[in-house]
Design an enzyme around this catalytic site. Structure first.
Site, PDB file in Angstrom:
ATOM      1  N   GLY A 180      41.015  44.141  24.880  1.00  0.00           N
ATOM      2  CA  GLY A 180      41.945  44.620  23.861  1.00  0.00           C
ATOM      3  C   GLY A 180      42.407  46.050  24.081  1.00  0.00           C
ATOM      4  O   GLY A 180      42.657  46.470  25.212  1.00  0.00           O
ATOM      5  N   GLY A 181      42.512  46.791  23.013  1.00  0.00           N
ATOM      6  CA  GLY A 181      42.973  48.171  23.089  1.00  0.00           C
ATOM      7  C   GLY A 181      42.096  49.034  23.977  1.00  0.00           C
ATOM      8  O   GLY A 181      42.589  49.932  24.669  1.00  0.00           O
ATOM      9  N   ARG A 188      30.869  43.391  22.030  1.00  0.00           N
ATOM     10  CA  ARG A 188      31.906  43.508  21.001  1.00  0.00           C
ATOM     11  C   ARG A 188      31.689  42.448  19.916  1.00  0.00           C
ATOM     12  O   ARG A 188      31.678  41.242  20.194  1.00  0.00           O
ATOM     13  CB  ARG A 188      33.287  43.340  21.644  1.00  0.00           C
ATOM     14  CG  ARG A 188      34.450  43.351  20.659  1.00  0.00           C
ATOM     15  CD  ARG A 188      34.613  44.690  19.975  1.00  0.00           C
ATOM     16  NE  ARG A 188      35.870  44.753  19.253  1.00  0.00           N
ATOM     17  CZ  ARG A 188      36.179  45.712  18.384  1.00  0.00           C
ATOM     18  NH1 ARG A 188      35.309  46.690  18.146  1.00  0.00           N
ATOM     19  NH2 ARG A 188      37.342  45.706  17.779  1.00  0.00           N
ATOM     20  N   LEU A 236      54.468  50.934  60.585  1.00  0.00           N
ATOM     21  CA  LEU A 236      55.426  49.844  60.781  1.00  0.00           C
ATOM     22  C   LEU A 236      56.670  50.005  59.917  1.00  0.00           C
ATOM     23  O   LEU A 236      57.796  49.944  60.411  1.00  0.00           O
ATOM     24  CB  LEU A 236      54.752  48.507  60.471  1.00  0.00           C
ATOM     25  CG  LEU A 236      55.635  47.252  60.536  1.00  0.00           C
ATOM     26  CD1 LEU A 236      56.160  47.031  61.958  1.00  0.00           C
ATOM     27  CD2 LEU A 236      54.865  46.026  60.050  1.00  0.00           C
ATOM     28  N   GLU A 289      51.064  46.416  52.899  1.00  0.00           N
ATOM     29  CA  GLU A 289      51.222  45.802  54.213  1.00  0.00           C
ATOM     30  C   GLU A 289      51.628  44.331  54.129  1.00  0.00           C
ATOM     31  O   GLU A 289      51.048  43.463  54.781  1.00  0.00           O
ATOM     32  CB  GLU A 289      49.922  45.941  55.023  1.00  0.00           C
ATOM     33  CG  GLU A 289      49.651  47.336  55.525  1.00  0.00           C
ATOM     34  CD  GLU A 289      50.712  47.881  56.478  1.00  0.00           C
ATOM     35  OE1 GLU A 289      51.449  47.087  57.091  1.00  0.00           O
ATOM     36  OE2 GLU A 289      50.803  49.098  56.607  1.00  0.00           O
TER      37      GLU A 289
END
Length: 379
Positions: free
Chosen positions: A339-340, A268, A125, A363
């Protein structure tokens, strides 16, 4: 509150989850890293009847319905947005357009090949630098006896190069503007149709995107999809159906990201306790889970409208708008939680973040979803 699934739909969902874990998940990181089209996985999807899951049985489809299809998209998206994108472009755009607007002969000639995986579908398209039918490289179709001759360029064609069947939109009446666009079913091996270049992407990298060149491409008049000038109608309807599937894709990606954040939050340790016990983290997770749940209910409801052949375009626009917001929000929050580590390529959320953005913008409708929603309200 949950959406009632039939026993068959639950089995399809479970089968899709097991398929994704067995065949897609082990290859997902590699697909993202290399950007190589996963032909073997697509063939496996065909063998499991995934490529034609909602297509009519008389044309070789599984006839399981559009809701079952969205369940499939969601499960595959949880492990690979790229593989899900290949499926959506094939099924929700190319196959859907032929199934809804094609003649009995066109359906018989093309749907069985799309359903069994012998040919992949694509939707051509977009055009370079402008809206379809408006730019200098627009595709124009000129009637020549019992054929049309197509010339021009298409860009950002997902599944481009891998597809065997393209739905190509071309101007048959340039003076009429967008109302002069028509749709054609074009075999991928037709002389004059070529991949001018492949387009690299930041996400959904295993789903190829290409710029197509059409130079004197001769298409039989029998391959005109719908009447002349119906191209925009066909494009908008297929894009609305694809919006529902793309929202299922967003849900799958966001669900996977949330589950990763929950796992990370439990592991963590900060200040001698898991970060998942911190109120700020819990708030983000709670909002994430709520948004995903509400989006899932909306997607399932819209999918049911599609398979019941009821009006669904307004619901599709609402879903597109909502999924875009909650998908990006969820991934940003997950990266914040991790985080990191979340920002590093070592963690899966890096890929999920890039993929969810692609799911949202691919699209895009000719009209913004807000415009479609407001038009329905003011009608």
């Amino acid at each position: 509150m949950s959406y009632p699934l039939t026993e068959e739909q639950q089995l399809i969902q479970q089968n899709a989850r097991e398929f994704a874990q067995e065949y897609v998940e082990p290859a997902a990181a590699g697909i993202d890293s290399t950007g190589v089209y996963p032909a073997e996985i697509v063939q496996k999807m065909a063998e499991h009847d995934f490529l034609g899951i909602f297509m009519p049985g008389e044309y070789g489809g599984a006839e399981a319905g559009y809701l079952s299809y969205t369940l499939l998209v969601e499960e595959i998206s949880r492990v690979s947005g790229a593989v899900a994108a290949i499926l959506i472009n094939h099924a929700s755009l190319a196959a859907y357009a032929i199934n809804r607007y094609g003649s009995a002969e066109q359906k018989q000639n093309y749907l069985p090949f799309l359903g069994n995986g012998q040919k992949l579908g694509a939707f051509a398209l977009s055009e370079p630098g402008a809206a379809p039918g408006a730019g200098a490289q627009r595709v124009v179709a000129v009637k020549d006896g019992d054929s049309y001759i197509l010339n021009g360029r298409k860009c950002y064609v997902a599944n481009g190069g891998a597809a065997g069947i393209y739905i190509v939109f071309a101007l048959t009446n340039p003076e009429a503007g967008a109302k002069g666009i028509s749709a054609f079913i074009v075999d991928g091996k037709t002389a004059g149709l070529a991949v001018a270049r492949t387009i690299g992407k930041m996400g959904l990298r295993g789903c190829p995107s290409a710029e197509l060149s059409l130079e004197n491409v001769r298409v039989p008049a029998a391959n005109l999809l719908g009447p002349e000038g119906a191209g925009l109608t066909i494009a908008l309807a297929a894009q609305a159906a694809a919006s529902v599937a793309e929202a299922a894709m967003v849900i799958g990606i966001a669900q996977a990201a949330m589950e990763d954040a929950v796992k990370y939050g439990k592991q963590r340790i900060q200040f001698r306790r898991p970060i998942a016990s911190f109120p700020a983290i819990q708030t983000m997770l709670a909002e994430m889970a709520t948004n995903i749940h509400l989006a899932r209910l909306a997607v399932y409801d819209a999918a049911k409208l599609i398979e019941n052949e009821a009006a669904f375009t307004t619901e599709a626009a609402m879903i597109k708008l909502f999924a875009a917001r909650i998908g990006q929000s969820a991934l940003i929050d997950v990266i914040q939680i991790e985080g990191g580590y979340g920002y590093s390529q070592e963690m899966v959320v890096s890929r999920l973040y890039r993929d969810v953005k692609g799911a949202i913008i691919k699209e895009s409708s000719v009209d913004f979803p807000e415009k479609a929603i407001v038009e329905a309200l003011l009608a």
